[in-house]
Design an enzyme around this catalytic site. Structure first.
Site, PDB file in Angstrom:
ATOM      1  N   ASP A   1      -0.950  46.298  30.860  1.00 44.08           N
ATOM      2  CA  ASP A   1      -1.220  47.044  32.274  1.00 44.08           C
ATOM      3  C   ASP A   1      -2.138  48.267  32.137  1.00 44.08           C
ATOM      4  OD1 ASP A   1      -0.697  47.246  34.914  1.00 44.08           O
ATOM      5  OD2 ASP A   1       1.288  47.924  34.749  1.00 44.08           O
TER       6      ASP A   1
ATOM      7  N   ASN B   1      -5.540  48.048  33.083  1.00 40.45           N
ATOM      8  CA  ASN B   1      -6.817  47.552  32.895  1.00 40.45           C
ATOM      9  C   ASN B   1      -7.509  48.211  34.313  1.00 40.45           C
ATOM     10  OD1 ASN B   1      -6.445  46.439  30.644  1.00 40.45           O
ATOM     11  ND2 ASN B   1      -6.599  44.242  31.717  1.00 40.45           N
TER      12      ASN B   1
ATOM     13  N   HIS C   1     -10.957  44.801  32.721  1.00 40.59           N
ATOM     14  CA  HIS C   1     -10.191  43.551  32.204  1.00 40.59           C
ATOM     15  C   HIS C   1     -11.205  43.238  31.072  1.00 40.59           C
ATOM     16  CE1 HIS C   1      -7.585  43.336  35.285  1.00 40.59           C
ATOM     17  NE2 HIS C   1      -8.473  42.769  36.060  1.00 40.59           N
TER      18      HIS C   1
ATOM     19  N   TRP D   1      -2.095  35.769  41.846  1.00 38.53           N
ATOM     20  CA  TRP D   1      -2.862  35.227  42.732  1.00 38.53           C
ATOM     21  C   TRP D   1      -2.900  36.135  43.920  1.00 38.53           C
ATOM     22  CZ3 TRP D   1      -5.692  31.039  41.411  1.00 38.53           C
ATOM     23  CH2 TRP D   1      -4.645  30.111  40.215  1.00 38.53           C
TER      24      TRP D   1
ATOM     25  N   LEU E   1      -0.293  33.872  12.271  1.00 36.69           N
ATOM     26  CA  LEU E   1       0.285  34.478  13.849  1.00 36.69           C
ATOM     27  C   LEU E   1       0.119  33.419  14.773  1.00 36.69           C
ATOM     28  CD1 LEU E   1       0.826  37.275  15.292  1.00 36.69           C
ATOM     29  CD2 LEU E   1      -1.544  36.999  15.843  1.00 36.69           C
TER      30      LEU E   1
ATOM     31  N   ARG F   1       8.801  48.661  34.097  1.00 32.73           N
ATOM     32  CA  ARG F   1       9.370  47.441  34.410  1.00 32.73           C
ATOM     33  C   ARG F   1       8.910  46.138  33.827  1.00 32.73           C
ATOM     34  NH1 ARG F   1       6.351  49.686  38.807  1.00 32.73           N
ATOM     35  NH2 ARG F   1       4.153  48.733  38.840  1.00 32.73           N
TER      36      ARG F   1
HETATM   37  C1  FPP Z   1      -3.010  44.170  34.377  1.00 35.27           C
HETATM   38  O1  FPP Z   1      -3.721  45.421  34.566  1.00 35.27           O
HETATM   39  C2  FPP Z   1      -3.787  43.215  33.619  1.00 35.27           C
HETATM   40  C3  FPP Z   1      -4.284  41.955  34.140  1.00 35.27           C
HETATM   41  C4  FPP Z   1      -3.490  41.274  35.015  1.00 35.27           C
HETATM   42  C5  FPP Z   1      -4.991  41.176  33.484  1.00 35.27           C
HETATM   43  C6  FPP Z   1      -5.055  41.096  31.816  1.00 35.27           C
HETATM   44  C7  FPP Z   1      -6.124  40.024  31.358  1.00 35.27           C
HETATM   45  C8  FPP Z   1      -6.904  40.379  30.360  1.00 35.27           C
HETATM   46  C9  FPP Z   1      -6.934  41.672  29.627  1.00 35.27           C
HETATM   47  C10 FPP Z   1      -7.754  39.444  30.264  1.00 35.27           C
HETATM   48  C11 FPP Z   1      -6.948  38.486  28.906  1.00 35.27           C
HETATM   49  C12 FPP Z   1      -7.983  37.738  28.076  1.00 35.27           C
HETATM   50  C13 FPP Z   1      -7.534  36.934  27.221  1.00 35.27           C
HETATM   51  C14 FPP Z   1      -8.521  36.102  26.294  1.00 35.27           C
HETATM   52  C15 FPP Z   1      -6.172  36.440  27.138  1.00 35.27           C
HETATM   53  P1  FPP Z   1      -4.051  45.875  36.320  1.00 35.27           P
HETATM   54  O2  FPP Z   1      -5.058  45.255  36.535  1.00 35.27           O
HETATM   55  O3  FPP Z   1      -2.709  45.385  37.037  1.00 35.27           O
HETATM   56  O4  FPP Z   1      -4.273  47.342  36.098  1.00 35.27           O
HETATM   57  P2  FPP Z   1      -3.801  48.593  36.751  1.00 35.27           P
HETATM   58  O5  FPP Z   1      -2.422  48.406  37.151  1.00 35.27           O
HETATM   59  O6  FPP Z   1      -4.309  49.960  36.576  1.00 35.27           O
HETATM   60  O7  FPP Z   1      -4.574  48.165  38.232  1.00 35.27           O
END
Ligand code: FPP
Length: 231
Positions: free
Chosen positions: A16, A18, A33, A65, A127, A184
């Site tokens: 979480d 990104n 991401h 989604w 792994l 959570r």
């Molecule tokens: C949550 O942060 C992150 C996600 C919903 C997407 C995570 C996906 C990746 C890191 C790509 C994965 C790649 C591979 C190869 C498996 P958020 O966007 O909810 O962050 P925020 O809460 O700060 O808005």
């Protein structure tokens, strides 16, 4: 070999933060991401180094989604391209890639790439790297319930249920790490986490690295797990 007294066999990561990482820098959410994938790679390397056998990453939930189409398409392209552009990364490290979740709703190019990566890494066993994709604990329970109903047999033990869950090839996670300071679980492996230790560091996922994993492992090694028993 790990220097910690107790090392978890299976760590589940909720990646979480990104979006906030990108926002802080005036960048689009998908840039967060993209950095998130780099953090995932660093974390996987660190897991291999510290003797973790199973690492599961929540990459796209059934609730994701609800996000803008542009962000969703961006995540799908990132996952597809990452798997496509790094064919040797997994095998050179003995990593077996698997997924949990209902990927039937994904674009064909993503499911084809994922299936191909799973096939080419199937024999690796250093792994087990599991990607949770279109995964939700409640959705998994509904799908499992229907599988069991289809068998028309009365269920007597939890073992019979767990054998039909998406996670049937995994031991339950010992340790859950959710970054960004949110406390959570957000519909992540609701049955499998019943006895897992939880840890919520403040660091945003793109900044997670081996140092952060070491801090987490130190915390885990001090936890006293009793599984409902007494000391
Ligand atoms: C949550 O942060 C992150 C996600 C919903 C997407 C995570 C996906 C990746 C890191 C790509 C994965 C790649 C591979 C190869 C498996 P958020 O966007 O909810 O962050 P925020 O809460 O700060 O808005």
């Amino acid at each position: 070999m790990s220097k910690y007294l107790k090392t978890p066999q299976h760590i589940a990561f909720i990646m979480d933060g990104n979006g906030r990482w990108a926002q802080k820098r005036g960048l689009p959410r998908n840039a967060g991401h993209q950095r998130g994938i780099k953090a995932l790679e660093k974390t996987v390397d660190a897991c291999c180094k510290h003797g973790i056998k199973y690492a599961t990453f929540y990459a796209f939930s059934t609730e994701n989604w609800k996000r803008e189409k542009q962000e969703i398409d961006g995540i799908f392209s990132l996952v597809r391209d990452y798997l496509k552009d790094n064919p040797d990364y997994f095998s050179s490290r003995g990593i077996c890639v698997k997924h949990i979740g209902d990927i039937s709703a994904f674009p064909d190019d993503l499911t084809t790439q994922l299936t191909s990566t799973e096939k080419s890494t199937a024999k690796n066993n250093k792994l087990i790297l599991t990607l949770a994709l279109n995964y939700g604990g409640r959705d998994e329970i509904v799908r499992t319930f229907n599988k069991l109903l289809g068998k028309g047999k009365k269920v007597e033990t939890y073992k019979e249920i767990s054998a039909q869950l998406d996670t049937c090839f995994l031991p339950d996670p010992d340790f859950v790490i959710r970054t960004s300071g949110e406390n959570r679980l957000s519909n992540f492996m609701m049955l499998q986490l019943s006895y897992s230790e939880l840890y919520f560091p403040k660091v945003l996922w793109p900044d997670f690295d081996e140092n952060e994993l070491k801090k987490a492992l130190k915390i885990y090694s001090k936890r006293d797990r009793r599984f409902g028993g007494i000391k």
